[in-house]
Design a protein around this motif. Structure first.
Motif, mmCIF file in Angstrom:
data_model
loop_
_atom_site.group_PDB
_atom_site.id
_atom_site.type_symbol
_atom_site.label_atom_id
_atom_site.label_comp_id
_atom_site.label_asym_id
_atom_site.label_seq_id
_atom_site.Cartn_x
_atom_site.Cartn_y
_atom_site.Cartn_z
ATOM 1 N N SER A 124 -10.167 -0.500 -6.966
ATOM 2 C CA SER A 124 -10.498 -0.823 -8.358
ATOM 3 C C SER A 124 -9.262 -1.095 -9.191
ATOM 4 N N GLU A 125 -8.134 -0.488 -8.807
ATOM 5 C CA GLU A 125 -6.913 -0.636 -9.586
ATOM 6 C C GLU A 125 -5.722 -0.363 -8.687
ATOM 7 N N ILE A 126 -4.645 -1.127 -8.869
ATOM 8 C CA ILE A 126 -3.427 -0.911 -8.089
ATOM 9 C C ILE A 126 -2.246 -1.031 -9.045
ATOM 10 N N ASP A 127 -1.246 -0.179 -8.856
ATOM 11 C CA ASP A 127 -0.038 -0.263 -9.676
ATOM 12 C C ASP A 127 1.179 -0.426 -8.754
ATOM 13 N N THR A 128 2.361 -0.351 -9.337
ATOM 14 C CA THR A 128 3.580 -0.554 -8.552
ATOM 15 C C THR A 128 3.722 0.489 -7.453
ATOM 16 N N ALA A 129 3.333 1.718 -7.716
ATOM 17 C CA ALA A 129 3.408 2.755 -6.684
ATOM 18 C C ALA A 129 2.480 2.413 -5.517
ATOM 19 N N GLY A 130 1.304 1.887 -5.812
ATOM 20 C CA GLY A 130 0.387 1.471 -4.757
ATOM 21 C C GLY A 130 0.958 0.334 -3.940
ATOM 22 N N PHE A 131 1.574 -0.613 -4.628
ATOM 23 C CA PHE A 131 2.226 -1.716 -3.928
ATOM 24 C C PHE A 131 3.350 -1.192 -3.033
ATOM 25 N N GLN A 132 4.146 -0.263 -3.544
ATOM 26 C CA GLN A 132 5.239 0.300 -2.752
ATOM 27 C C GLN A 132 4.710 1.024 -1.518
#
Length: 88
Positions: free
Chosen positions: A39-47
């Motif tokens: 549902s949502e991704i941020d920079t930490a998720g990308f990393q």
């Protein structure tokens, strides 16, 4: 068997997901992720995704993302990294 993730892929779940990813790549021949229910991704998720891909490569295992949710597609396009995860 693909690892299917749901909900947020974010800093709030970073530790939980890091452990899940490490256990997953240790026990599979091919690391495959289904991100269609993120549902949502941020920079930490990308990393975390980048670290999983790099660790899979280091271990000589294939890494594939099978499908993306709209939020993951948006972040990959924003960072211009779609090819990093979808091309080998």
């Amino acid at each position: 068997m693909p690892l299917s993730l749901e909900g947020e892929l974010s800093v709030g779940r970073a530790n939980e997901l890091k452990e899940l990813f490490i256990d997953y790549i240790k026990t599979t021949k091919e690391a495959e992720l289904d991100l269609s229910n993120i549902s949502e991704i941020d920079t930490a998720g990308f990393q975390l995704l980048a670290a999983l891909k790099n660790e899979s490569d280091r271990m000589g295992k294939n890494f594939r993302i099978l499908s993306l949710s709209p939020s993951v597609e948006c972040l990959f396009d924003l960072y211009n990294v779609r090819g990093f995860f979808t091309e080998s």
